[in-house]
Write an enzyme that holds these catalytic residues in place. Structure first.
Site, PDB file in Angstrom:
ATOM      1  N   GLU A  71      78.713 -20.921  32.139  1.00  0.00           N
ATOM      2  CA  GLU A  71      77.130 -21.393  32.079  1.00  0.00           C
ATOM      3  C   GLU A  71      76.457 -22.848  31.247  1.00  0.00           C
ATOM      4  O   GLU A  71      76.075 -23.666  32.270  1.00  0.00           O
ATOM      5  CB  GLU A  71      75.932 -20.797  31.562  1.00  0.00           C
ATOM      6  CG  GLU A  71      76.028 -18.901  31.389  1.00  0.00           C
ATOM      7  CD  GLU A  71      77.588 -18.145  30.769  1.00  0.00           C
ATOM      8  OE1 GLU A  71      77.643 -18.922  30.419  1.00  0.00           O
ATOM      9  OE2 GLU A  71      77.795 -17.356  31.677  1.00  0.00           O
ATOM     10  N   HIS A 122      68.625 -10.582  37.622  1.00  0.00           N
ATOM     11  CA  HIS A 122      68.517 -10.112  36.364  1.00  0.00           C
ATOM     12  C   HIS A 122      67.999 -10.280  35.308  1.00  0.00           C
ATOM     13  O   HIS A 122      67.843 -10.256  34.502  1.00  0.00           O
ATOM     14  CB  HIS A 122      70.074  -9.618  35.569  1.00  0.00           C
ATOM     15  CG  HIS A 122      70.685  -8.839  36.845  1.00  0.00           C
ATOM     16  ND1 HIS A 122      71.165  -8.937  37.912  1.00  0.00           N
ATOM     17  CD2 HIS A 122      71.383  -7.604  36.384  1.00  0.00           C
ATOM     18  CE1 HIS A 122      72.069  -8.156  38.952  1.00  0.00           C
ATOM     19  NE2 HIS A 122      72.761  -7.482  37.956  1.00  0.00           N
TER      20      HIS A 122
END
Lengths: 329, 297
Positions: A71, A122
């Protein structure tokens, strides 16, 4: 009463209202943005199915970039692509992006002020069985305090689609927040969506509920039940957490003089905090905050967790009653 | 298309020396900043700005320019000095380094200074940004501009550097050249004591990069390596440049105390008195450490 100008679903309180996760709207919005603008590219960190970035991958494989479980790299790659004129959307779970890669977002995207969009899936407690590590409850706080960053938390999949399309058209960094669980599709194509403009979904006089994300539906359920008890509450769907729509919120509060904020996020530093920071400097009213009270999440069904963490409509009703008592004294 | 003026190796070496003198003067004026890294990278920056890069100082946003990403932003004084010499801005502005209102921030900021390409300082993210640019150039826009990324050896300790190394190799970014300033020091000491990095060459080769190893103070080797990289297909190239931190100033060379210290602010055991540091440094640079005489002396 429901605001007719909001064009909410005719099935608003029907038990068979369709339930769709907001992340689906992200996927659809990416495809539509990709069709509109060939500079839109999508990066994903090994979560293309669950972030729904696979919708874009299938349509535009040559503009989809799989980066693996990385990420931090993803955020800075996107910065480089934006500097080369692209409009990159980076996709992962919000706990990892903007969580794990917060510094890369700060330096290479926000200080750099480049045209990168961060899609955090999420988010919220309703992620459910995955547990605390995967339930992002701090993401809006992280993004909201960052100069140059905009923050959008859509209330249903349709609004998520509109928000994604809008993000592609904004010049500069944007954070978009999405949920995992299916939630009621209660807006319609006609429901207005303008970046930076909060919408009154329910008109009332006694108290204002400012909500963002899928809990805006719980707020509507709460006010419909409260109406039967003689309480007239207004509901504002505050999808754009930053920049905050001061005018709409202040106009409502000058009328109602009581506030309840509702969000699936820590009350510290979240959407409600941003409203209260603004009010403290402009117009003070008694306020209650429905949100996560300085706790991490845990495993469970979305319904179990919304009750355990006191976020579902009965708790919003309680907060309304409490703030109305405070308003009188 | 703007073309590089043709400089001889001797002219480039002279330019690098002038840039080193400017670095000392800038740091003395700023009273804070890093000495060793900028001095060590003066030859490489000179080669890039005066020989290798396709760029136009009068049009920093020229679409077809080569991109130069400085990942270890703390050595920015050498880039600022090289940019001023190349004509991006007037040399007088170098004296504003790290001061309020300056475009020459302590760590570089893209939006403040045209030609800076990106914002950097926090280590480990430059190779990712450079890879993102190279990906956009090679695949999305199909352009032939190249991307150069300068990194420190210390930031090879950052996990993100290796995330980017994998990405660049996976995507066969042969328009990307990374240069590691292998000077063996970082703030807390020698890299091999802080966190051993060797065998760096073997590590990058194992990550499927083409690796060239050079003397980072040999102008010909620097230029040759950048040219060789153009002939490498389907792989990104790493130039592992062995340099001497503090190069050209005897008391700063190979001494990690000078990593984050400017001349003129502190008396340190075994070092010249603070008021003498810049004077000695400039004299050494002008005389090539006593090998030639200088009109200043």
């Amino acid at each position: 009463m429901v605001n007719p100008q909001a064009y909410l679903s005719e099935k608003l309180f029907s038990p068979d209202i369709e339930k769709v996760p907001t992340r689906n709207g992200y996927g659809e919005g990416l495809v539509l943005s990709g069709e509109k603008n060939k500079n839109v590219v999508v990066l994903c960190a090994d979560l293309s199915e669950s972030t729904r970035s696979e919708y874009f991958q299938k349509k535009f494989p040559e503009r989809f970039i799989e980066v693996g479980v990385a990420e931090q790299n993803m955020a800075s790659l996107a910065s480089g692509m934006a500097l080369a004129g692209k409009i990159p959307f980076i996709s992962s779970y919000a706990t990892f992006s903007p969580g794990r890669n917060n510094e890369q977002i700060r330096t290479t995207i926000a200080i750099n002020n480049v045209n990168v969009k961060i899609g955090g899936a999420h988010a919220g407690i309703s992620v459910g069985p995955d547990g605390a590590t995967h339930q992002a409850l701090e993401d809006m706080a992280l993004m909201r305090v960052m100069p140059n960053m905009r923050v959008i938390s859509p209330c249903d999949a349709l609004e998520a689609k509109k928000a994604t399309i809008a993000a592609a058209e904004i010049e500069g960094p944007v954070y978009l927040r999405f949920a995992r669980a299916g939630t009621p599709l209660f807006t319609t194509e006609k429901t207005p969506f303008h970046f930076g403009k909060a919408e009154v979904f329910w008109i009332g006089n006694d108290v204002t509920i400012v909500a963002s994300g899928p809990l805006a539906y719980e707020a509507l359920l709460a006010v419909s039940l409260l109406e039967k008890e003689g309480v007239s509450a207004e509901v504002i769907n505050n999808h754009t957490v930053k920049p905050l729509d001061k005018e709409t919120i202040l106009a409502s509060l000058r009328k109602t003089k009581a506030l309840v904020t509702v969000e699936e996020h820590q009350v510290a530093g979240g959407m409600g905090s941003s409203v209260l920071e603004m009010l403290a400097q402009n117009f003070q009213v008694p306020a209650e905050m429905v949100g996560i009270q300085d706790r991490f999440g845990e495993s469970g069904t979305p319904e179990e967790l919304l009750n355990e963490f006191k976020l579902s409509h009965p708790f919003i009703m309680e907060a309304v009653k409490k703030v109305l008592r405070r308003k009188k004294t | 298309m703007p073309t590089q003026k043709q400089y001889s190796i001797a002219q480039l070496e002279k330019k690098a020396n002038e840039i080193r003198q400017d670095i000392i003067t800038m740091l003395l004026e700023a009273k804070s900043g890093h000495s060793a890294g900028p001095l060590g990278m003066a030859d490489i920056f000179t080669a890039l700005y005066f020989k290798v890069l396709k760029h136009d100082p009068k049009n920093p946003e020229w679409e077809d320019r080569d991109r130069l990403i400085l990942s270890n932003g703390h050595i920015c004084p050498v880039r600022y000095a090289a940019m001023a010499h190349a004509g991006y801005f007037k040399k007088e502005e170098l004296m504003t380094l790290r001061k309020f209102g300056s475009r020459l921030q302590g760590h570089p900021e893209r939006a403040r200074l045209p030609g800076m390409e990106t914002t950097s300082g926090p280590l480990g993210s430059g190779l990712s940004q450079a890879s993102g640019m190279a990906y956009a150039g090679k695949y999305l826009d199909k352009k032939d501009w190249r991307v150069f990324c300068l990194m420190s050896d210390g930031e090879q300790e950052c996990g993100q550097t290796w995330e980017a190394a994998m990405f660049a190799a996976k995507n066969r970014l042969d328009n990307l050249v990374a240069i590691i300033d292998r000077n063996n020091i970082q703030i807390d000491g020698f890299t091999e004591d802080v966190m051993p990095l060797e065998d760096l060459k073997a590590k990058y080769e194992a990550f499927n990069w083409h690796v060239l190893e050079i003397d980072g103070h040999n102008m010909e080797e620097i230029i040759d390596a950048c040219n060789q990289a153009k002939a490498i297909h389907q792989k990104p190239t790493l130039i592992l440049a062995h340099t001497i931190p503090g190069k050209g100033v005897s008391f700063m060379e190979n001494d990690f105390k000078w990593h984050g210290t400017p001349p003129g602010v502190s008396d340190m055991p075994g070092e010249p008195a603070k008021d003498e540091q810049a004077k000695i440094a400039l004299k050494e640079l002008r005389t090539l450490q006593g090998k030639i005489s200088s009109e200043h002396e």
